[in-house]
Design a protein around this motif. Structure first.
Motif, PDB file in Angstrom:
ATOM      1  N   THR A   2      74.798  27.249  19.160  1.00  0.00           N
ATOM      2  CA  THR A   2      75.753  28.602  19.133  1.00  0.00           C
ATOM      3  C   THR A   2      76.780  28.172  18.475  1.00  0.00           C
ATOM      4  O   THR A   2      77.408  27.282  18.368  1.00  0.00           O
ATOM      5  N   VAL A  38      72.719  30.995  24.862  1.00  0.00           N
ATOM      6  CA  VAL A  38      72.692  32.193  23.911  1.00  0.00           C
ATOM      7  C   VAL A  38      73.746  33.070  24.200  1.00  0.00           C
ATOM      8  O   VAL A  38      73.848  33.627  25.406  1.00  0.00           O
ATOM      9  N   TYR A 102      68.072  38.347  19.797  1.00  0.00           N
ATOM     10  CA  TYR A 102      68.472  37.764  20.918  1.00  0.00           C
ATOM     11  C   TYR A 102      67.302  36.771  21.369  1.00  0.00           C
ATOM     12  O   TYR A 102      67.401  35.640  21.994  1.00  0.00           O
ATOM     13  N   ALA A 105      66.468  33.860  19.703  1.00  0.00           N
ATOM     14  CA  ALA A 105      67.404  32.894  19.776  1.00  0.00           C
ATOM     15  C   ALA A 105      66.952  32.223  21.264  1.00  0.00           C
ATOM     16  O   ALA A 105      67.280  30.798  21.335  1.00  0.00           O
ATOM     17  N   GLU A 109      66.065  28.075  21.515  1.00  0.00           N
ATOM     18  CA  GLU A 109      66.450  27.282  22.548  1.00  0.00           C
ATOM     19  C   GLU A 109      65.034  26.281  23.200  1.00  0.00           C
ATOM     20  O   GLU A 109      65.691  25.251  23.517  1.00  0.00           O
ATOM     21  N   TYR A 139      71.791  30.590  14.935  1.00  0.00           N
ATOM     22  CA  TYR A 139      70.371  30.405  14.836  1.00  0.00           C
ATOM     23  C   TYR A 139      69.732  30.680  13.598  1.00  0.00           C
ATOM     24  O   TYR A 139      68.946  31.231  13.538  1.00  0.00           O
TER      25      TYR A 139
END
Length: 398
Positions: A2, A38, A102, A105, A109, A139
């Motif tokens: 991030t 995130v 989102y 992302a 992860e 990302y």
């Protein structure tokens, strides 16, 4: 992965969000770590920080000319539940259908540096914003694609997981064919106006569920748009159905509402309403869903159970739907039926029988198993089967 977090207070809100999600949504450390890493607010430009980190609130992304939301960032609580359903592991190849950035992302992860994430959306504006937010948050390795998801994203297949974040009416062949042999599809599947996020694993040529939960998403656009019928009975009262076997005669059903109501009580507890609603939606013959406005409910034409939609049993000239009343003998509330029209007695009897059967045999969470069978439906199809363009959905209760 991030970027530096430059919003004062965001880290505190994110920590609080994860703490709340751990209570009833997050069950694994890898999902908790993803939510902690995130910066959710980076994917909600212009939104208030408190809204961005509220666990049960959606964040608008785009609206149509009528002000209706066509794209949102889903509630964090639902995203967490669906990621737990997905069981994403490091190194996996994952496709997300319905893009905001989102969730992609979060998935990045989970798959780590050796994994690959592709997110696709039919709306170029939504993909453009997702791309901007992903790059801003660090990302850049997530792949963004503009396409109608009905055809999947074949140039990245096969996928270990396909996670759908819009309400789907059917499961296109491209989604099944795009999975690895041990792949899993997470899809919010809509049946007669009610949606469940279902984890479906490959099972021969079809799919079988491992878990499900109540969910709510904006509807699919493009080729996969829902094939539903809705008729207005009068101002503030509508009936909808997506079953081609259900006839909706607006004039006759409206006349039925003008007749005296017949009330029948089941003698059974009214609880676990989402599980009961699922059972009724699948098992009612001539299934439909009754909707009523607050004004109509206030006039006592229709009961309050119809405010958000209630499973209804219809015939050519009669209608029955679920209600409830306070009853200490059944643990607080008792389920019952209201019916109108010439066949009110018959419909009420059928409906009450289902209420009693559910309470007697299936009154618990997670009792249902979904199966999706691609291809033409058998002739005649099973009565409780959900007919779709590409296949059929069957649901059994243990």
């Amino acid at each position: 992965m991030t970027a530096i977090d430059d919003a004062p207070g965001a880290d505190v809100l994110r920590t609080a969000m994860v703490r709340e999600l751990r209570k009833d949504a997050i069950t694994s450390e890898n999902v908790a770590s993803a939510f902690a890493a995130v910066p959710r607010h980076r994917f909600a430009p212009g939104a208030d920080l408190e809204l961005a980190y509220a666990i049960r609130s959606t964040v608008p992304v785009k609206k149509d000319e009528h002000g209706l939301e066509t794209s949102v960032m889903s509630a964090a609580h639902l995203q967490a539940v669906m990621l737990e359903q997905a069981g994403v592991e490091p190194g996996m190849n994952v496709l997300e259908i319905g893009s905001n950035g989102y969730n992609a992302a979060l998935i990045q992860e989970l798959v780590g540096g050796r994994g690959q994430v592709t997110t696709v959306d039919i709306d170029a504006d939504v993909v453009k914003q997702a791309r901007t937010c992903l790059d801003d948050a660090g990302y850049g390795q997530v792949r963004t694609v503009i396409a109608d998801a009905e055809g999947g994203v074949p140039d990245g297949a096969p996928y270990d997981r396909i996670i759908v974040t819009v309400a789907a009416w059917d499961i296109p062949p491209a989604w099944i064919n795009g999975l690895t042999e041990k792949g899993r599809l997470i899809v919010p599947l809509t049946v007669c106006g009610t949606t469940r996020a279902i984890a479906l694993d490959r099972d021969g040529d079809g799919l079988v569920s491992s878990s499900y939960c109540l969910s709510r998403f904006v509807p699919m656009q493009g080729e996969g748009v829902a094939r539903e019928r809705s008729v207005m009975l009068r101002d503030g009262v509508a009936v909808q159905s997506d079953d081609p076997r259900t006839s909706l005669n607006a004039e006759a059903l409206n006349d039925a509402l003008n007749s005296p109501r017949l009330v029948r009580w089941s003698g059974e507890a009214y609880d676990l309403p989402d599980e009961l609603e699922l059972y009724l939606t699948i098992n009612l013959p001539n299934r439909a869903r009754l909707h009523a406005s607050q004004d109509v409910v206030g006039q006592e034409v229709v009961e309050a159970s119809a405010l958000l939609g209630v499973p209804a049993l219809v015939s050519k000239d009669s209608i029955a739907y679920r209600t409830r009343r306070e009853n200490a003998d059944t643990g607080g509330f008792e389920s019952g039926v209201i019916a109108h029209g010439p066949q009110a007695e018959e419909l009420a009897e059928q409906y009450v029988d289902l209420l009693q059967r559910w309470a007697r045999d299936y009154r618990r969470r997670g009792a249902a198993t979904f199966r999706y069978l691609p291809g033409p439906a058998p002739t005649p199809p099973p009565e409780a089967a959900v007919l779709r363009r590409h296949g059929i959905v069957t649901v059994t209760w243990a």
